[in-house]
Motif scaffolding. Structure first.
Motif, PDB file in Angstrom:
ATOM      1  N   THR A  22       0.801  -1.230   0.000  1.00 15.80           N
ATOM      2  CA  THR A  22       0.000   0.000   0.000  1.00 15.80           C
ATOM      3  C   THR A  22       0.834   1.280   0.000  1.00 15.80           C
ATOM      4  O   THR A  22       0.289   2.367   0.183  1.00 15.80           O
ATOM      5  CB  THR A  22      -0.941   0.005   1.223  1.00 15.80           C
ATOM      6  OG1 THR A  22      -0.155  -0.135   2.413  1.00 15.80           O
ATOM      7  CG2 THR A  22      -1.950  -1.137   1.136  1.00 15.80           C
ATOM      8  N   SER A  23       2.137   1.172  -0.203  1.00 11.91           N
ATOM      9  CA  SER A  23       2.984   2.363  -0.245  1.00 11.91           C
ATOM     10  C   SER A  23       2.528   3.296  -1.361  1.00 11.91           C
ATOM     11  O   SER A  23       2.291   2.875  -2.489  1.00 11.91           O
ATOM     12  CB  SER A  23       4.438   1.955  -0.481  1.00 11.91           C
ATOM     13  OG  SER A  23       5.270   3.092  -0.586  1.00 11.91           O
ATOM     14  N   GLY A  24       2.368   4.571  -1.020  1.00  2.12           N
ATOM     15  CA  GLY A  24       1.980   5.575  -2.006  1.00  2.12           C
ATOM     16  C   GLY A  24       0.492   5.716  -2.228  1.00  2.12           C
ATOM     17  O   GLY A  24       0.062   6.621  -2.947  1.00  2.12           O
ATOM     18  N   LEU A  25      -0.326   4.865  -1.600  1.00  5.39           N
ATOM     19  CA  LEU A  25      -1.778   4.960  -1.759  1.00  5.39           C
ATOM     20  C   LEU A  25      -2.373   5.905  -0.718  1.00  5.39           C
ATOM     21  O   LEU A  25      -1.806   6.145   0.342  1.00  5.39           O
ATOM     22  CB  LEU A  25      -2.416   3.575  -1.619  1.00  5.39           C
ATOM     23  CG  LEU A  25      -2.020   2.510  -2.640  1.00  5.39           C
ATOM     24  CD1 LEU A  25      -2.824   1.240  -2.409  1.00  5.39           C
ATOM     25  CD2 LEU A  25      -2.227   3.012  -4.074  1.00  5.39           C
ATOM     26  N   ALA A  26      -3.563   6.429  -1.026  1.00  4.15           N
ATOM     27  CA  ALA A  26      -4.353   7.253  -0.092  1.00  4.15           C
ATOM     28  C   ALA A  26      -3.511   8.344   0.546  1.00  4.15           C
ATOM     29  O   ALA A  26      -3.448   8.462   1.773  1.00  4.15           O
ATOM     30  CB  ALA A  26      -4.992   6.362   0.974  1.00  4.15           C
ATOM     31  N   GLN A  27      -2.888   9.148  -0.282  1.00  4.92           N
ATOM     32  CA  GLN A  27      -2.045  10.217   0.248  1.00  4.92           C
ATOM     33  C   GLN A  27      -2.871  11.132   1.141  1.00  4.92           C
ATOM     34  O   GLN A  27      -3.991  11.499   0.824  1.00  4.92           O
ATOM     35  CB  GLN A  27      -1.400  10.989  -0.892  1.00  4.92           C
ATOM     36  CG  GLN A  27      -0.395  10.158  -1.669  1.00  4.92           C
ATOM     37  CD  GLN A  27       0.403  10.997  -2.654  1.00  4.92           C
ATOM     38  OE1 GLN A  27       0.438  12.212  -2.576  1.00  4.92           O
ATOM     39  NE2 GLN A  27       1.057  10.329  -3.595  1.00  4.92           N
ATOM     40  N   GLY A  28      -2.294  11.496   2.266  1.00  2.04           N
ATOM     41  CA  GLY A  28      -2.970  12.344   3.238  1.00  2.04           C
ATOM     42  C   GLY A  28      -3.604  11.577   4.379  1.00  2.04           C
ATOM     43  O   GLY A  28      -4.090  12.188   5.330  1.00  2.04           O
ATOM     44  N   PHE A  29      -3.574  10.219   4.308  1.00  2.00           N
ATOM     45  CA  PHE A  29      -4.250   9.420   5.328  1.00  2.00           C
ATOM     46  C   PHE A  29      -3.288   8.428   5.989  1.00  2.00           C
ATOM     47  O   PHE A  29      -2.370   7.906   5.357  1.00  2.00           O
ATOM     48  CB  PHE A  29      -5.441   8.682   4.719  1.00  2.00           C
ATOM     49  CG  PHE A  29      -6.532   9.605   4.271  1.00  2.00           C
ATOM     50  CD1 PHE A  29      -7.491  10.049   5.165  1.00  2.00           C
ATOM     51  CD2 PHE A  29      -6.573  10.067   2.956  1.00  2.00           C
ATOM     52  CE1 PHE A  29      -8.488  10.927   4.762  1.00  2.00           C
ATOM     53  CE2 PHE A  29      -7.570  10.945   2.543  1.00  2.00           C
ATOM     54  CZ  PHE A  29      -8.533  11.379   3.449  1.00  2.00           C
ATOM     55  N   VAL A  30      -3.550   8.186   7.263  1.00  2.00           N
ATOM     56  CA  VAL A  30      -2.707   7.322   8.080  1.00  2.00           C
ATOM     57  C   VAL A  30      -2.840   5.868   7.653  1.00  2.00           C
ATOM     58  O   VAL A  30      -3.960   5.371   7.450  1.00  2.00           O
ATOM     59  CB  VAL A  30      -3.094   7.459   9.573  1.00  2.00           C
ATOM     60  CG1 VAL A  30      -2.331   6.461  10.438  1.00  2.00           C
ATOM     61  CG2 VAL A  30      -2.869   8.888  10.061  1.00  2.00           C
ATOM     62  N   GLN A  31      -1.701   5.195   7.528  1.00  2.00           N
ATOM     63  CA  GLN A  31      -1.676   3.754   7.345  1.00  2.00           C
ATOM     64  C   GLN A  31      -1.111   3.110   8.610  1.00  2.00           C
ATOM     65  O   GLN A  31      -0.348   3.739   9.349  1.00  2.00           O
ATOM     66  CB  GLN A  31      -0.829   3.368   6.140  1.00  2.00           C
ATOM     67  CG  GLN A  31      -1.366   3.934   4.832  1.00  2.00           C
ATOM     68  CD  GLN A  31      -0.785   3.243   3.618  1.00  2.00           C
ATOM     69  OE1 GLN A  31      -0.479   2.067   3.649  1.00  2.00           O
ATOM     70  NE2 GLN A  31      -0.649   3.981   2.532  1.00  2.00           N
ATOM     71  N   GLY A  32      -1.500   1.857   8.876  1.00  2.00           N
ATOM     72  CA  GLY A  32      -1.113   1.240  10.127  1.00  2.00           C
ATOM     73  C   GLY A  32      -0.639  -0.194   9.986  1.00  2.00           C
ATOM     74  O   GLY A  32      -1.139  -0.962   9.153  1.00  2.00           O
ATOM     75  N   ASN A  33       0.341  -0.543  10.838  1.00  2.00           N
ATOM     76  CA  ASN A  33       0.793  -1.921  11.009  1.00  2.00           C
ATOM     77  C   ASN A  33      -0.142  -2.638  11.974  1.00  2.00           C
ATOM     78  O   ASN A  33      -0.735  -2.015  12.861  1.00  2.00           O
ATOM     79  CB  ASN A  33       2.208  -1.934  11.603  1.00  2.00           C
ATOM     80  CG  ASN A  33       3.217  -1.190  10.762  1.00  2.00           C
ATOM     81  OD1 ASN A  33       3.706  -1.700   9.776  1.00  2.00           O
ATOM     82  ND2 ASN A  33       3.545   0.035  11.173  1.00  2.00           N
ATOM     83  N   LEU A  34      -0.225  -3.951  11.847  1.00  2.00           N
ATOM     84  CA  LEU A  34      -1.207  -4.728  12.592  1.00  2.00           C
ATOM     85  C   LEU A  34      -0.552  -5.775  13.485  1.00  2.00           C
ATOM     86  O   LEU A  34       0.420  -6.424  13.097  1.00  2.00           O
ATOM     87  CB  LEU A  34      -2.132  -5.448  11.603  1.00  2.00           C
ATOM     88  CG  LEU A  34      -3.244  -6.320  12.197  1.00  2.00           C
ATOM     89  CD1 LEU A  34      -4.300  -5.467  12.876  1.00  2.00           C
ATOM     90  CD2 LEU A  34      -3.867  -7.186  11.104  1.00  2.00           C
ATOM     91  N   ALA A  35      -1.103  -5.931  14.686  1.00  2.00           N
ATOM     92  CA  ALA A  35      -0.767  -7.063  15.555  1.00  2.00           C
ATOM     93  C   ALA A  35      -2.037  -7.457  16.306  1.00  2.00           C
ATOM     94  O   ALA A  35      -2.651  -6.619  16.967  1.00  2.00           O
ATOM     95  CB  ALA A  35       0.345  -6.705  16.532  1.00  2.00           C
TER      96      ALA A  35
END
Length: 261
Positions: A22-35
């Motif tokens: 998902t690198s470069g997608l949805a610019q301006g919005f937070v992406q998150g790692n999952l556990a």
């Protein structure tokens, strides 16, 4: 995909139409790692994250064990289906990569979402700095290091880092920019000689893809949200679910919320 809203991208992921990084997608919005792990292990993991905020900055959690909807992170977010690719760990061993974890879901599972470096990449690009993995259209390279995390309960391990090559002057500017974003790993941990942090071959990342390092550039290393996967390998809980490196949850939260300045 780059022009779609976070909700639209999540719907593409949920339907199985998109399963890439998902690198470069949805610019301006937070992406998150999952556990995700059983409740019995969650308090130890929470303390591990609190003691290691650079690689493990918590930006969201499930409100109750067994909750798979995360309304605080976006419209109709279902953590079982809305990440492009998941990893299943059993007793610390990676056993499967899947695109949907509905069949693995248990009523005692607790979800943690951790800040991701993809959020600060936007700030680097806005300042005129190149982000090589985006330029080359690949997943960011990630490496295991010799940098110890602070242990907590049953969790311990070493830090995983992501790398972006830059000219030294740009690396200094990147430090200044990323200091404003402690919730997504903050300033780099190191730049220059990879062997000083235990990386033997910069062209052979442990996760993600290698990128070009041009003459006059140095590798710049940030703490990475894949670090919990190393801790899970060592702690060996009976079952854990994580994201596959580079395959993040895209939230509806604006990146601007993460800046401290």
């Amino acid at each position: 995909m780059k022009d779609m809203t976070p909700y639209g991208i999540r719907q593409q992921i949920r339907s199985g139409e998109f399963s890439e990084n998902t690198s470069g997608l949805a610019q301006g919005f937070v992406q998150g790692n999952l556990a995700i792990m059983p409740k019995e292990w969650a308090n130890d993991f929470l303390q591990f994250c609190q003691l290691n905020p650079k690689p493990c900055p918590i930006i969201g959690m499930s409100s109750q064990p067994g909750d798979f909807m995360l309304p605080d992170l976006g419209q109709d977010v279902d953590i079982r289906t809305d990440i492009p690719k998941y990893r299943i760990y059993e007793h610390g061993v990676l056993t499967k990569e899947v695109t949907d974890v509905t069949e693995y879901w248990q009523d005692d599972l607790v979800t943690f979402l951790l800040g991701c470096s993809f959020s600060f990449e936007e700030a680097l690009i806005a300042d005129g700095l190149e982000v090589r993995n985006i330029t080359e259209g690949v997943n960011v390279p990630m490496y295991r290091t010799n940098i110890d995390c602070k242990p907590a309960g049953r969790f311990s391990g070493t830090t995983v880092v992501s790398m972006r090559p830059m000219k030294p002057a740009d690396a200094i500017r990147a430090i200044q920019i990323c200091t404003r974003f402690p919730s997504v790993h903050g300033a780099p941990l190191h730049f220059g000689d990879p062997s000083q942090i235990g990386i033997a071959d910069i062209n052979a990342p442990d996760f993600g893809d290698a990128v070009t390092i041009n003459e006059g550039e140095v590798p710049v290393f940030w703490a990475c949200g894949v670090t919990p996967q190393v801790a899970i390998e060592q702690a060996k809980p009976p079952m854990c679910i994580t994201h596959s490196p580079g395959h993040m949850l895209i939230t509806d939260l604006p990146n601007s919320r993460l800046s401290v300045l």
